[in-house]
Design a protein around this motif. Structure first.
Motif, PDB file in Angstrom:
ATOM      1  N   THR A  69     -50.082  42.676 -31.481  1.00  0.00           N
ATOM      2  CA  THR A  69     -49.994  41.459 -30.669  1.00  0.00           C
ATOM      3  C   THR A  69     -48.905  40.500 -31.120  1.00  0.00           C
ATOM      4  O   THR A  69     -48.321  39.787 -30.297  1.00  0.00           O
ATOM      5  N   ALA A  76     -54.128  47.045 -25.683  1.00  0.00           N
ATOM      6  CA  ALA A  76     -54.160  45.588 -25.720  1.00  0.00           C
ATOM      7  C   ALA A  76     -53.824  45.055 -24.337  1.00  0.00           C
ATOM      8  O   ALA A  76     -52.774  45.367 -23.773  1.00  0.00           O
ATOM      9  N   ILE A 129     -56.313  37.607 -24.942  1.00  0.00           N
ATOM     10  CA  ILE A 129     -56.057  39.007 -25.285  1.00  0.00           C
ATOM     11  C   ILE A 129     -57.386  39.740 -25.412  1.00  0.00           C
ATOM     12  O   ILE A 129     -58.303  39.258 -26.083  1.00  0.00           O
ATOM     13  N   CYS A 154     -46.924  48.990 -31.199  1.00  0.00           N
ATOM     14  CA  CYS A 154     -47.332  48.823 -29.804  1.00  0.00           C
ATOM     15  C   CYS A 154     -46.353  49.548 -28.896  1.00  0.00           C
ATOM     16  O   CYS A 154     -45.161  49.650 -29.188  1.00  0.00           O
ATOM     17  N   PHE A 189     -53.074  41.770 -22.311  1.00  0.00           N
ATOM     18  CA  PHE A 189     -52.635  40.377 -22.443  1.00  0.00           C
ATOM     19  C   PHE A 189     -52.635  39.683 -21.088  1.00  0.00           C
ATOM     20  O   PHE A 189     -52.049  40.195 -20.127  1.00  0.00           O
TER      21      PHE A 189
END
Length: 330
Positions: free
Chosen positions: A154, A238, A171, A288, A240
């Motif tokens: 992140t 993840a 998140i 990521c 967002f």
């Protein structure tokens, strides 16, 4: 670099496997209270990453992996570990027990020169994310907290988007279940963590926003995060939801990540437009992987999706830390 690992759970064992393939760092010793023959078995056979080609056997107080020999300790109290006698440069603290400054210093008192945690650690320990603020490391830094898999994912995304300006960020980390959950329903102080991990989608409490605010004070009171554990054994996504200060297009957002992936964040952040699912991320070395096909924008609100292998990606950063620390120490 002469390396020792304390704690042979998922991260410790994966680091062992990966260090066996390296020549610039020598794994000297590992420490865990499990029986050495059981440890050898778990190093050889892994349900996620497959079977090692090299043999791994326990011989007395040693593990023999191919042609390499590693001392196998079974010391419950880290104060008694023989790091000085073994001339250990860096201890990879993977037990989860010594994450405070006072706790991690036990390894230094035992004779290790440096300590690299496998988690965020307490607030007294420098929090450094590789690729973001790792340049703050100096020769005199004895202990480093490199964050966790979620922090490493992140931080980079938020930093890149904050060049536009972030008003707020929510998140949600959809994460494979972990050893801190349960196979069958049982007691846990966080009630949901006590439910059977393979049977439900389970929201769990995390303090990721605290780490992100430490790293980027400009985001204080602007970011919040939760984690949702899902019934898969590996991989994470993840999600967002970010309110920006300016309206931008999805194409502009993707262009920023594409550029970062081939320049300053190469090997840390990557970008794809392939239609991935979580199984495709296993073994990916990046912190990521931005999925450009899932980027969307409504007004100033942006939706970003990033994949990551919560074990392989994170251990890749720990290995990067060893390389970087070696340069700084020299």
């Amino acid at each position: 670099m002469r390396i020792a690992i304390n704690g042979m759970g998922r991260i410790g064992r994966l680091l062992f496997r990966r260090l066996m393939d390296q020549s610039e760092h020598q794994l000297i010793a590992v420490n865990d209270i499990m029986e050495t023959d059981n440890l050898a078995y778990l190093l050889k056979y892994d349900s996620l990453y497959g079977t090692l080609q090299e043999s791994v056997v326990a011989e007395g107080n040693n593990l023999i992996c191919g042609s390499k020999k590693v001392v196998a300790l079974k010391e419950a109290n880290a104060e008694n570990l023989p790091w000085k006698a073994l001339d250990i440069d860096i201890v990879l603290e993977c037990s989860g027990r010594y994450t405070s400054k006072e706790g991690a210093e036990v390894h230094l008192k035992a004779g290790a020169k440096k300590v690299l945690l496998s988690t965020t650690g307490s607030s007294e320990i420098p929090l450094m994310i590789y690729g973001y603020n790792h340049h703050q490391l100096t020769k005199d830094t004895p202990i480093v907290a490199p964050g966790g898999c979620m922090t490493n994912c992140t931080t980079h995304v938020l930093y890149i988007l904050n060049a536009i300006g972030i008003e707020s960020a929510q998140i949600n980390i959809l994460h494979s279940y972990t050893s801190r959950q349960q196979l069958v329903d049982t007691w846990h102080k966080q009630f949901r963590r006590g439910r059977a991990a393979a049977e439900s989608i389970i929201p769990v409490e995390i303090d990721l926003h605290v780490s992100l605010e430490r790293l980027m004070p400009v985001l204080k009171d602007k970011v919040m995060a939760t984690s949702t554990r899902v019934p898969v054994t590996n991989g994470a996504m993840a999600d967002f939801s970010i309110q920006l200060k300016e309206a931008v297009s999805a194409a502009d957002i993707n262009a920023r990540f594409k550029k970062a992936a081939v320049n300053e964040y190469k090997g840390i952040l990557d970008y794809t437009e392939d239609p991935l699912v979580s199984a495709d991320i296993k073994g990916n070395r990046n912190s990521c992987l931005i999925d450009g096909t899932l980027t969307s924008v409504v007004g100033k609100q942006v939706k970003i999706i990033a994949w990551f292998d919560n074990e392989y990606g994170f251990t890749s950063r720990m290995l990067d830390w060893l390389d970087y620390w070696k340069k700084v120490m020299n």
